[in-house]
Motif scaffolding. Structure first.
Motif, PDB file in Angstrom:
ATOM      1  N   TYR A 177       8.157  -8.564  -9.705  1.00  0.00           N
ATOM      2  CA  TYR A 177       7.080  -8.479  -8.728  1.00  0.00           C
ATOM      3  C   TYR A 177       5.695  -8.445  -9.373  1.00  0.00           C
ATOM      4  O   TYR A 177       4.683  -8.534  -8.692  1.00  0.00           O
ATOM      5  CB  TYR A 177       7.246  -7.239  -7.859  1.00  0.00           C
ATOM      6  CG  TYR A 177       8.244  -7.424  -6.739  1.00  0.00           C
ATOM      7  CD1 TYR A 177       7.965  -8.263  -5.671  1.00  0.00           C
ATOM      8  CD2 TYR A 177       9.465  -6.757  -6.753  1.00  0.00           C
ATOM      9  CE1 TYR A 177       8.873  -8.445  -4.642  1.00  0.00           C
ATOM     10  CE2 TYR A 177      10.376  -6.932  -5.732  1.00  0.00           C
ATOM     11  CZ  TYR A 177      10.078  -7.770  -4.680  1.00  0.00           C
ATOM     12  OH  TYR A 177      10.976  -7.948  -3.652  1.00  0.00           O
ATOM     13  N   PHE A 178       5.682  -8.316 -10.701  1.00  0.00           N
ATOM     14  CA  PHE A 178       4.419  -8.241 -11.421  1.00  0.00           C
ATOM     15  C   PHE A 178       4.310  -9.407 -12.412  1.00  0.00           C
ATOM     16  O   PHE A 178       5.315 -10.016 -12.782  1.00  0.00           O
ATOM     17  CB  PHE A 178       4.322  -6.902 -12.156  1.00  0.00           C
ATOM     18  CG  PHE A 178       4.456  -5.718 -11.233  1.00  0.00           C
ATOM     19  CD1 PHE A 178       3.388  -5.281 -10.478  1.00  0.00           C
ATOM     20  CD2 PHE A 178       5.681  -5.073 -11.098  1.00  0.00           C
ATOM     21  CE1 PHE A 178       3.515  -4.205  -9.600  1.00  0.00           C
ATOM     22  CE2 PHE A 178       5.828  -4.000 -10.234  1.00  0.00           C
ATOM     23  CZ  PHE A 178       4.739  -3.568  -9.470  1.00  0.00           C
ATOM     24  N   ALA A 179       3.094  -9.703 -12.795  1.00  0.00           N
ATOM     25  CA  ALA A 179       2.840 -10.865 -13.652  1.00  0.00           C
ATOM     26  C   ALA A 179       3.651 -10.781 -14.946  1.00  0.00           C
ATOM     27  O   ALA A 179       3.669  -9.753 -15.625  1.00  0.00           O
ATOM     28  CB  ALA A 179       1.348 -10.962 -13.965  1.00  0.00           C
ATOM     29  N   HIS A 180       4.313 -11.895 -15.246  1.00  0.00           N
ATOM     30  CA  HIS A 180       5.094 -11.977 -16.472  1.00  0.00           C
ATOM     31  C   HIS A 180       5.216 -13.448 -16.859  1.00  0.00           C
ATOM     32  O   HIS A 180       5.045 -14.341 -16.029  1.00  0.00           O
ATOM     33  CB  HIS A 180       6.486 -11.372 -16.291  1.00  0.00           C
ATOM     34  CG  HIS A 180       7.295 -12.047 -15.224  1.00  0.00           C
ATOM     35  ND1 HIS A 180       7.058 -11.865 -13.871  1.00  0.00           N
ATOM     36  CD2 HIS A 180       8.348 -12.910 -15.288  1.00  0.00           C
ATOM     37  CE1 HIS A 180       7.920 -12.583 -13.166  1.00  0.00           C
ATOM     38  NE2 HIS A 180       8.711 -13.236 -14.007  1.00  0.00           N
ATOM     39  N   GLU A 181       5.505 -13.678 -18.120  1.00  0.00           N
ATOM     40  CA  GLU A 181       5.665 -15.051 -18.601  1.00  0.00           C
ATOM     41  C   GLU A 181       7.093 -15.500 -18.337  1.00  0.00           C
ATOM     42  O   GLU A 181       8.048 -14.801 -18.663  1.00  0.00           O
ATOM     43  CB  GLU A 181       5.348 -15.117 -20.093  1.00  0.00           C
ATOM     44  CG  GLU A 181       5.114 -16.518 -20.608  1.00  0.00           C
ATOM     45  CD  GLU A 181       4.614 -16.517 -22.042  1.00  0.00           C
ATOM     46  OE1 GLU A 181       5.472 -16.423 -22.952  1.00  0.00           O
ATOM     47  OE2 GLU A 181       3.384 -16.605 -22.249  1.00  0.00           O
TER      48      GLU A 181
ATOM     49  N   ASP B 201      -3.535  -4.228  -8.783  1.00  0.00           N
ATOM     50  CA  ASP B 201      -3.794  -5.669  -8.846  1.00  0.00           C
ATOM     51  C   ASP B 201      -3.105  -6.402  -7.698  1.00  0.00           C
ATOM     52  O   ASP B 201      -3.695  -7.282  -7.068  1.00  0.00           O
ATOM     53  CB  ASP B 201      -3.291  -6.244 -10.177  1.00  0.00           C
ATOM     54  CG  ASP B 201      -4.061  -5.742 -11.378  1.00  0.00           C
ATOM     55  OD1 ASP B 201      -5.194  -5.267 -11.202  1.00  0.00           O
ATOM     56  OD2 ASP B 201      -3.513  -5.814 -12.497  1.00  0.00           O
ATOM     57  N   VAL B 202      -1.848  -6.043  -7.427  1.00  0.00           N
ATOM     58  CA  VAL B 202      -1.092  -6.720  -6.378  1.00  0.00           C
ATOM     59  C   VAL B 202      -1.715  -6.457  -5.017  1.00  0.00           C
ATOM     60  O   VAL B 202      -1.885  -7.368  -4.205  1.00  0.00           O
ATOM     61  CB  VAL B 202       0.389  -6.289  -6.394  1.00  0.00           C
ATOM     62  CG1 VAL B 202       1.122  -6.863  -5.188  1.00  0.00           C
ATOM     63  CG2 VAL B 202       1.064  -6.739  -7.684  1.00  0.00           C
ATOM     64  N   VAL B 203      -2.075  -5.204  -4.742  1.00  0.00           N
ATOM     65  CA  VAL B 203      -2.707  -4.867  -3.463  1.00  0.00           C
ATOM     66  C   VAL B 203      -4.004  -5.659  -3.284  1.00  0.00           C
ATOM     67  O   VAL B 203      -4.271  -6.205  -2.208  1.00  0.00           O
ATOM     68  CB  VAL B 203      -2.980  -3.353  -3.370  1.00  0.00           C
ATOM     69  CG1 VAL B 203      -3.873  -3.036  -2.166  1.00  0.00           C
ATOM     70  CG2 VAL B 203      -1.666  -2.590  -3.258  1.00  0.00           C
TER      71      VAL B 203
ATOM     72  N   SER C  92      -0.097 -15.781 -11.177  1.00  0.00           N
ATOM     73  CA  SER C  92      -0.797 -14.523 -10.911  1.00  0.00           C
ATOM     74  C   SER C  92      -0.971 -13.739 -12.193  1.00  0.00           C
ATOM     75  O   SER C  92      -0.130 -13.793 -13.090  1.00  0.00           O
ATOM     76  CB  SER C  92      -0.005 -13.691  -9.901  1.00  0.00           C
ATOM     77  OG  SER C  92      -0.553 -12.401  -9.757  1.00  0.00           O
ATOM     78  N   ALA C  93      -2.075 -12.999 -12.247  1.00  0.00           N
ATOM     79  CA  ALA C  93      -2.309 -12.087 -13.358  1.00  0.00           C
ATOM     80  C   ALA C  93      -2.156 -10.641 -12.906  1.00  0.00           C
ATOM     81  O   ALA C  93      -2.490  -9.716 -13.644  1.00  0.00           O
ATOM     82  CB  ALA C  93      -3.711 -12.306 -13.928  1.00  0.00           C
ATOM     83  N   ALA C  94      -1.637 -10.433 -11.690  1.00  0.00           N
ATOM     84  CA  ALA C  94      -1.500  -9.085 -11.130  1.00  0.00           C
ATOM     85  C   ALA C  94      -0.355  -8.344 -11.814  1.00  0.00           C
ATOM     86  O   ALA C  94       0.812  -8.604 -11.545  1.00  0.00           O
ATOM     87  CB  ALA C  94      -1.272  -9.167  -9.627  1.00  0.00           C
TER      88      ALA C  94
ATOM     89  N   SER D 181       0.836  -1.206   0.000  1.00  0.00           N
ATOM     90  CA  SER D 181       0.000   0.000   0.000  1.00  0.00           C
ATOM     91  C   SER D 181       0.870   1.255   0.000  1.00  0.00           C
ATOM     92  O   SER D 181       0.551   2.250  -0.661  1.00  0.00           O
ATOM     93  CB  SER D 181      -0.923  -0.003   1.231  1.00  0.00           C
ATOM     94  OG  SER D 181      -1.814  -1.097   1.195  1.00  0.00           O
ATOM     95  N   TYR D 182       1.980   1.202   0.728  1.00  0.00           N
ATOM     96  CA  TYR D 182       2.896   2.336   0.774  1.00  0.00           C
ATOM     97  C   TYR D 182       3.601   2.523  -0.569  1.00  0.00           C
ATOM     98  O   TYR D 182       3.727   3.646  -1.066  1.00  0.00           O
ATOM     99  CB  TYR D 182       3.931   2.119   1.879  1.00  0.00           C
ATOM    100  CG  TYR D 182       4.839   3.306   2.109  1.00  0.00           C
ATOM    101  CD1 TYR D 182       4.377   4.433   2.792  1.00  0.00           C
ATOM    102  CD2 TYR D 182       6.149   3.303   1.641  1.00  0.00           C
ATOM    103  CE1 TYR D 182       5.205   5.524   2.996  1.00  0.00           C
ATOM    104  CE2 TYR D 182       6.985   4.390   1.845  1.00  0.00           C
ATOM    105  CZ  TYR D 182       6.513   5.501   2.523  1.00  0.00           C
ATOM    106  OH  TYR D 182       7.334   6.588   2.725  1.00  0.00           O
ATOM    107  N   ILE D 183       4.039   1.423  -1.163  1.00  0.00           N
ATOM    108  CA  ILE D 183       4.670   1.490  -2.487  1.00  0.00           C
ATOM    109  C   ILE D 183       3.711   2.098  -3.500  1.00  0.00           C
ATOM    110  O   ILE D 183       4.097   2.938  -4.322  1.00  0.00           O
ATOM    111  CB  ILE D 183       5.121   0.082  -2.932  1.00  0.00           C
ATOM    112  CG1 ILE D 183       6.338  -0.374  -2.111  1.00  0.00           C
ATOM    113  CG2 ILE D 183       5.439   0.047  -4.425  1.00  0.00           C
ATOM    114  CD1 ILE D 183       6.702  -1.833  -2.284  1.00  0.00           C
ATOM    115  N   LYS D 184       2.453   1.700  -3.411  1.00  0.00           N
ATOM    116  CA  LYS D 184       1.439   2.252  -4.320  1.00  0.00           C
ATOM    117  C   LYS D 184       1.253   3.746  -4.072  1.00  0.00           C
ATOM    118  O   LYS D 184       1.233   4.545  -5.008  1.00  0.00           O
ATOM    119  CB  LYS D 184       0.113   1.508  -4.125  1.00  0.00           C
ATOM    120  CG  LYS D 184      -1.043   2.066  -4.942  1.00  0.00           C
ATOM    121  CD  LYS D 184      -2.349   1.355  -4.597  1.00  0.00           C
ATOM    122  CE  LYS D 184      -3.535   2.065  -5.250  1.00  0.00           C
ATOM    123  NZ  LYS D 184      -4.827   1.448  -4.846  1.00  0.00           N
TER     124      LYS D 184
END
Length: 305
Positions: free
Chosen positions: A212-216, A269-271, A262-264, A199-202
């Protein structure tokens, strides 16, 4: 909705103020403090808090990373870029060098990891530079051994931690008094949760490594977990290699850090994903913590992060 939003902002402000106060206490009480920086989200949050704490001056901490040689390339690239942007001193020491210098026995075979060997390199680095305080990104919600730590966590002249011998921290008073050779580990975000960090990062719009985010990614399916495929991870006939859409909740050594499907792909999306999760990030993804009931505590007693 407005009330909830304001409440969340006030709560993050309180956490931020506490962490900044702790950072300034470290700067005031210690002569040679360091900030342990891996390029992971928690240490990135620490660096951003330090920037706020000492603006407009540079942060008064040396950035220190113990590199296993099995780290995620994305995190290493982020580490180097951020240190350059800050104009901060970055000290990197390598576990592989410690293995050679001390003739240590490196674990081999399936699920082998250099992770626990980081302790030797860290203690050598503390001695080399005379660091009397090391700031880390551990949080109490991560793991039960970390829940036992004080914010100022005393280490003896051998770098060891005794959970039964800790100093009281009443009224946010932190005792950093040490003798020569001793040091203190400091955890400014100890009272934060994983959701608080995100939440702080956001809120602060902090940039993070892409993993940290969705990737193939090509992953190894092993015992119900998804490990990033790398040449130094030993495989056998029971392992399956597939391409999945994943992300990493925590970033450590590639040999012991699993991904989650994950699809975030955004901070929102992550939060949202973390909000409904009922398993801690280390509980879900850190294989090294599952070796014994007291795996983390045993490592910490010997000087681990």
């Amino acid at each position: 909705m407005t009330v909830q939003s304001n409440t969340q902002i006030d709560y993050l402000d309180d956490l931020e103020a506490e962490a900044i106060y702790i950072m300034r206490e470290v700067a005031g009480q210690f002569e040679r403090p360091a900030l342990l920086f891996s390029g992971g989200k928690d240490s990135i949050t620490l660096v951003n808090l330090a920037k706020k704490a000492f603006a407009p001056c540079k942060i008064p901490f040396t950035l220190v990373h113990v590199d296993t040689g099995h780290n995620f390339p994305e995190a290493i690239a982020y580490r180097d870029n951020l240190a350059e942007q800050l104009g901060a001193k970055l000290v990197v020491r390598y576990v592989e060098d410690t293995i050679k210098a001390k003739n240590l026995k490196e674990p081999k075979g399936k699920n082998a990891s250099r992770n626990w060997l980081q302790t030797f390199t860290l203690l050598d680095t503390i001695e080399e530079f005379g660091f009397d305080a090391c700031i880390g990104g551990a949080r109490r919600d991560e793991e039960k051994a970390r829940a036992k730590e004080r914010i100022f966590s005393f280490r003896d002249e051998f770098g060891q931690w005794d959970p039964k011998q800790q100093r009281p921290e009443l009224w946010s008073l932190f005792n950093g008094r040490i003798h020569k050779g001793e040091n203190v580990r400091v955890f400014p975000i100890s009272n934060w949760t994983e959701l608080d960090v995100w939440s702080y990062i956001k809120r602060e719009e902090i940039q993070l490594p892409s993993i940290y985010f969705a990737h193939e990614r090509e992953v190894i399916l092993r015992d119900g977990r998804l490990l990033a495929n790398a040449e130094f991870i030993e495989k056998d006939d029971q392992d399956r290699i597939e391409t999945r859409v994943v992300r990493f909740r925590t970033v450590g050594d590639m040999t012991c850090t699993a991904a989650v499907e994950s699809a975030a792909s955004t901070l929102d999306d992550v939060v949202a994903e973390i909000t409904v999760s009922r398993i801690s990030e280390r509980g879900e993804t850190r294989i090294d913590d599952q070796q014994t009931e007291a795996a983390m505590e045993d490592r910490k007693k010997n000087g681990y992060f």
